[in-house]
Each structure stands twice: as structure tokens, then as C-alpha cells.
Motif scaffolding. Structure first.
Motif, mmCIF file in Angstrom:
data_model
loop_
_atom_site.group_PDB
_atom_site.id
_atom_site.type_symbol
_atom_site.label_atom_id
_atom_site.label_comp_id
_atom_site.label_asym_id
_atom_site.label_seq_id
_atom_site.Cartn_x
_atom_site.Cartn_y
_atom_site.Cartn_z
ATOM 1 N N SER A 349 30.339 32.280 47.215
ATOM 2 C CA SER A 349 31.100 31.605 46.161
ATOM 3 C C SER A 349 31.558 30.220 46.587
ATOM 4 C CB SER A 349 32.303 32.458 45.744
ATOM 5 O OG SER A 349 33.133 32.751 46.848
ATOM 6 N N ASN A 386 29.897 32.229 39.851
ATOM 7 C CA ASN A 386 30.858 32.990 40.657
ATOM 8 C C ASN A 386 31.561 34.009 39.768
ATOM 9 O OD1 ASN A 386 30.187 31.454 42.856
ATOM 10 N ND2 ASN A 386 32.016 30.177 42.804
ATOM 11 N N THR A 388 33.840 36.594 40.984
ATOM 12 C CA THR A 388 35.058 37.213 41.516
ATOM 13 C C THR A 388 35.964 36.130 42.101
ATOM 14 O OG1 THR A 388 34.194 37.536 43.762
ATOM 15 C CG2 THR A 388 33.802 39.308 42.195
ATOM 16 N N GLY A 389 37.226 36.476 42.256
ATOM 17 C CA GLY A 389 38.147 35.673 43.038
ATOM 18 C C GLY A 389 38.609 34.378 42.392
ATOM 19 N N LEU A 392 36.264 32.185 40.201
ATOM 20 C CA LEU A 392 35.632 32.847 39.059
ATOM 21 C C LEU A 392 35.287 31.824 37.977
ATOM 22 C CD1 LEU A 392 35.036 35.580 37.522
ATOM 23 C CD2 LEU A 392 37.356 35.380 36.603
ATOM 24 N N HIS A 410 29.393 38.261 45.325
ATOM 25 C CA HIS A 410 30.360 37.450 44.582
ATOM 26 C C HIS A 410 29.691 36.395 43.708
ATOM 27 C CE1 HIS A 410 33.439 39.361 46.944
ATOM 28 N NE2 HIS A 410 32.874 38.960 48.061
ATOM 29 N N SER A 447 37.929 40.452 32.620
ATOM 30 C CA SER A 447 38.983 40.473 33.631
ATOM 31 C C SER A 447 39.193 39.100 34.229
ATOM 32 C CB SER A 447 38.608 41.458 34.746
ATOM 33 O OG SER A 447 39.467 41.307 35.852
ATOM 34 N N ASP A 449 40.040 38.820 37.208
ATOM 35 C CA ASP A 449 39.721 38.990 38.618
ATOM 36 C C ASP A 449 38.225 39.075 38.877
ATOM 37 O OD1 ASP A 449 42.529 41.172 38.713
ATOM 38 O OD2 ASP A 449 42.446 39.093 39.380
ATOM 39 N N ALA A 450 37.471 39.555 37.907
ATOM 40 C CA ALA A 450 36.033 39.733 38.135
ATOM 41 C C ALA A 450 35.312 39.875 36.804
ATOM 42 C CB ALA A 450 35.786 40.965 39.000
ATOM 43 N N ASN A 452 31.798 41.629 35.069
ATOM 44 C CA ASN A 452 30.670 42.536 35.292
ATOM 45 C C ASN A 452 29.467 42.013 34.509
ATOM 46 O OD1 ASN A 452 30.747 43.608 32.555
ATOM 47 N ND2 ASN A 452 32.475 44.887 33.184
#
Length: 521
Positions: A349, A386, A388-389, A392, A410, A447, A449-450, A452
Motif C-alpha cells: 500500500s 489500496n 485497507t488501512g 484506503l 492490502h 467499511s 477500514d477495508a 471487499n
């Protein structure tokens, strides 16, 4: 005493004292750090050159400030040998003292666990020290408990200095902060050393000295460890510092407070300018990928409330109907131990940024590991996202220049059908406000946070023909390049200011420049 010629001052490590050319005063501005051993000659004429420092939008006041720094500072009238090779000469009336003769040093044993029956206290933690040069009442202290003995030993008094004593990186050792007021109910937390200056030492001066090149670097070299580095209490106490008379210490500390505040204000203005340019970049991209380049084109309702009108000949599509692949990779078994010095790039990432890949810290895996991860090999023209995290939503087109690449878990590979769609247009679309809002809109089930793969596939795009996509992408490349160039110049100016800040601190606390008259002004 005869005047000793003043040697050139550097912001890099002195002689046999290895270390970084910028310490905490610079690291607080940026996560990126310089490699050990870089030497920068401290000449105000270089670091304040208008072409280097000004960047964009430089005001008359900034010019005055830089000219003042360039003209005012002179060396002390006389110098003597410090007897310390890495320190060199010091002003003739200064002393060289070990910390143990200036202050008491205790390593805190107060952790964040709360125990029944103990008093409730605030806890000043590692991050509070790392990100603040002064510990003030506006710090959000953690709530914990402590024994009566711990409260007696580790409560914070005005003028105390707190120092990081262990870290995963030796460059984060001996980062300091001075306590600005009495906090009888706040304690020095674990991973920190609690230093209480004696009657001949000013806490604000001592804290600045810890952040200076030379005095601070000695602790980096004294830290022990392999995967985690730490200082013993004795190692901290044995540190050597150049020490002027107490009144002069306070004058130097007051001067540095004033001058670093000026530099910080300039940096804040330039960072705000970067924010405005980035907002302009996003607005430019958003208009182009949702309305096209022709301001007179007939429009129609997109049927999507948040998208609004789009050109009448465009269509609205979900990403899953435009691409042949949406998927990510994995971290190789064994993690970083599987990385090699050269081979197949493993894109993470931190390598994926709006505008393109950044490969300065790219990791590599060998061919066998790449074979194990064959399903996540990157092809030229893939769009990387990216998922996640903190990064994002950041995305770019993979331009590999013939190199082999893979991704970890990620980073998502989005593979458009390049016969029908332009990857650059897709990447710009992801960067636009409507797509970023979709990514960060919890009401749509995405989300914060992440992401899918199903959520990625359901992202909605405004889609013109491929020829128009290519024209829009080409136009955006030209226009965003101009904005990116301005941002790069401003970032360079900010970095110069940070280097100047670090150099100014080091010069003042080691006696390379005489600021006594300036402090009284």
C-alpha cells in the motif's frame, strides 16, 4: 583567550558520532526520514535561498524572516576545545558536562494497566512525547492507576524533560519533550525516562539539546538491541552535553521557541496551500470524469442521485461489468524474512499513490515465492487500489517498465478490458470525489477500514467511449502535472524550512552561533 576560528557547522553527524542529519524536530513533520550519514553544510545563504525556500506564494514577511536568519547570526568571540571529538570546539565560557551532573534520571515503570486499590492518574505516554515538543494541559493523557511511590517519583513538574528510551528504530531513541507546567496527577509513562534538571540546568534548553545533532546522536549509538533498541539508565546519565551558564541556557531556549514558532507558522501556511492545490486537483478530475471536456455537451440525468447529470451519450456502469479481474495477493509465508534484495517487486500500500507508483521502498520476492502467488501477478495497465488501512482508496495505474510485480493482501488488482476502456481514465475516476465518497460511505455498506471485492465490484462509474476516455485522461495528465509540480516545489520548500529548523536548534545549543543579543531583542 585568543579567538579560535569557527569550523564549518554541519547538520550531519560529527566525525565519529554516526547518526541522522535531522532528529525529532524534523521527524515530527514527516514520517519519512533521511538515511544515516547524510551531511548538510550549515550555511544560511544556502538554506534560505529564495529559489529553494520560497516555493509558491512566498510573502514579503517570509522574505524578511529568511533574510534575517541569513544576516544576523554570528559565532561567539572565542572558542576552546571541548575535548570531545564529535562535539569539536565550544564557546570559551561554556562547559562540557555529563547529564548525571546536571539532572536526576529515572526510568519509568508506570504502565497503562489499572490496578484496583491504586490512585487514578493521567499517564504521559511515548506518543505524547514523540509528537509534542512541550507537554501541556491540552495533551489527551491516558487514564491509568499508580502506587503512592510511583506518584511520588514520576509525577510531572514544570521543567522536567521526558525522553524516549526504547523503540523499534534506533532513530527514535532519545526523542525529548519538556513539561510546561506542574501536573501532580500526571505521571511519566513506561518506555520513557524521567529527567529532572538540577539548579544549574534549564529543562527547555536540555530538551532542545537532546534534539540536536551531536548530543542527541550519541544516544542513538548507545542504544542496544537487534529488533528493538533501548537505553539503560546509566547510558542516559553518561551522555555528554555542552553547557552554557544558566541565564544563557534560558536565553537560548527562549530564542529557539520564538524562531521555531516562526518556521512552524511558515510550514503551516505552505501545508495549507498544498491542501488547497490538492482540493483543486480533485475538483478538476471530478468534473472531467463526470461531465467530460466539452462544456456545451447535452446532459441527461444519470439516475444516480449523488452523481447528478452526465453527458447524454455516456452510460452508468458498475465496475464489475467493466473489468476482467478484481483480486488481491497475500503476504508471503514468513513475512519480511522472505524478502530479497532483488527480484520480483512486491507492491504494498505504501507504493500505491494517486498519480503513480512510488518505488523507493519497494520490497522484492524471489521467483519461487512469485510462483506461489501466481494469481496476483500484476500486468502492465492494471489499476491498483489500496483496500485497507489509512491509505484506503488510493489508486494508480501500474506502469512497470518491463519489470515483474506482485501485490500483497492490502492492494487490489483491477484489470480493465483495455480493448474497451482506458486504465488511466478508470484510475482518475477512482480518484474523483464521487468514487471516493462511495468508498468511504458507510450508508452504502462500505467499511471505513477495508473494502471487499464485492464492494469494489459494485462501485458506480460514469462511462464515455474509449476514445473520449483517452482524451479525458490525456487532458488530466497535462493539467494535474502542473498542479503536482507546484505541490512538489512547495514540499521542497517545506523540507528546506525543516532542515533550517533542525540546523538552527543544533547550532544554538552547541554554541556554533551566538544568539544572546537576539534573545534579548
Amino acid at each position: 583567550m585568543a579567538t579560535t576560528p569557527l569550523p564549518s557547522f554541519t547538520t550531519g553527524p560529527g566525525m565519529d558520532c554516526p547518526g541522522k542529519s535531522s532528529r525529532k524536530s524534523t521527524r515530527r513533520f514527516s514520517e519519512e526520514t533521511e538515511p544515516p550519514g547524510r551531511m548538510t553544510v550549515f550555511t544560511f545563504s544556502e538554506t534560505t535561498d529564495p529559489a529553494i525556500v520560497a516555493g509558491v506564494g512566498r510573502t514579503r514577511q517570509e522574505q524578511v524572516d529568511m533574510a534575517t536568519l541569513n544576516a544576523k547570526y554570528q559565532p561567539y568571540p572565542a572558542y576552546k576545545s571541548s575535548g570531545i571529538e564529535w562535539l569539536g570546539d565550544i564557546p570559551a565560557h561554556w562547559e562540557v558536562r555529563r547529564l548525571k551532573t546536571l539532572a536526576t534520571v529515572q526510568l519509568s515503570n508506570v504502565d497503562k494497566k489499572s490496578e484496583e486499590g491504586q490512585a487514578v492518574v493521567g499517564l504521559c505516554n511515548y506518543v505524547d512525547v514523540y509528537y509534542n515538543e512541550r507537554i501541556r494541559s491540552d495533551v489527551d493523557f491516558m487514564v491509568a492507576t499508580a502506587s503512592e511511590d510511583q506518584i511520588r517519583r514520576f509525577s510531572l513538574h514544570k521543567g522536567d524533560v521526558l525522553v524516549t528510551k526504547d523503540s523499534e528504530s534506533w532513530t527514535d531513541i532519545a526523542v525529548s519533550a519538556v513539561v510546561s507546567e506542574n501536573f501532580p496527577d500526571v505521571l511519566c509513562g513506561y518506555h520513557l525516562a524521567h529527567i529532572r534538571p538540577g539548579g544549574h540546568c534549564d529543562g527547555a534548553f536540555l530538551s532542545r539539546a537532546f534534539s540536536a545533532t551531536g548530543p542527541g546522536n550519541q544516544y542513538e549509538t548507545a542504544a542496544n538491541g537487534i529488533t528493538r533498541f533501548g537505553l539503560t539508565g546509566d547510558a542516559i546519565r553518561e551522555g555528554v552535553f555542552p553547557v552554557p551558564p544558566l541565564k544563557e541556557q534560558r536565553a537560548i531556549a527562549d530564542f529557539l521557541d520564538r524562531e521555531t514558532a516562526r518556521i512552524d507558522a511558515l510550514v503551516a501556511k505552505k501545508e495549507r496551500l498544498i491542501e488547497l492545490l490538492q482540493e483543486k486537483r480533485t475538483a478538476l478530475i471530478t468534473r472531467a470524469v463526470t461531465r467530460g471536456l466539452d462544456p456545451d455537451v447535452p446532459m441527461k440525468d444519470s439516475g444516480v442521485e449523488w452523481l447528478g447529470e452526465i453527458p447524454a451519450h455516456w452510460e452508468v456502469k458498475r465496475l464489475k461489468h467493466l473489468v476482467g479481474k478484481v483480486g488481491s495477493g497475500k503476504t508471503p509465508k514468513g513475512g519480511a524474512e522472505r524478502y530479497v534484495d532483488d527480484g520480483v517487486m512486491l507492491l504494498r500500500s505504501q507504493n500505491v499513490h494517486f498519480g503513480g507508483l512510488r518505488l523507493t521502498d519497494v520490497a522484492y520476492i524471489d521467483g519461487d515465492t512469485d510462483d506461489e502467488m501466481a494469481g496476483s501477478r500484476v500486468l502492465e495497465g492494471d489499476v491498483l487500489l489500496n483496500i485497507t488501512g489509512a491509505s484506503l482508496g488510493r489508486s494508480c495505474v501500474a506502469k512497470l517498465s518491463g519489470k515483474d510485480a506482485n501485490v500483497n493482501q492490502h492492494v487490489c488488482i483491477i484489470r480493465p478490458n483495455q480493448q474497451q476502456d482506458e486504465p488511466k481514465f478508470l484510475a482518475y475516476s477512482i480518484e474523483s470525489r464521487p468514487l471516493q465518497d462511495q468508498i468511504f460511505n458507510n450508508e452504502n455498506g462500505v467499511s471505513r477500514d477495508a473494502l471487499n471485492f464485492e464492494q469494489i465490484g459494485d462501485l458506480v462509474f460514469a462511462r464515455p467511449s474509449k476514445n473520449e476516455q483517452q482524451a479525458i485522461a490525456a487532458s488530466l495528465e497535462r493539467e494535474t502535472a502542473k498542479l503536482d509540480s507546484l505541490v512538489a516545489k512547495i514540499r521542497e520548500a517545506i523540507e528546506r524550512l525543516r532542515e533550517l529548523r533542525s540546523a538552527l536548534i543544533s547550532a544554538a545549543v552547541t554554541g556554533r552561533i551566538d544568539v544572546r543579543e537576539e534573545a534579548e531583542a
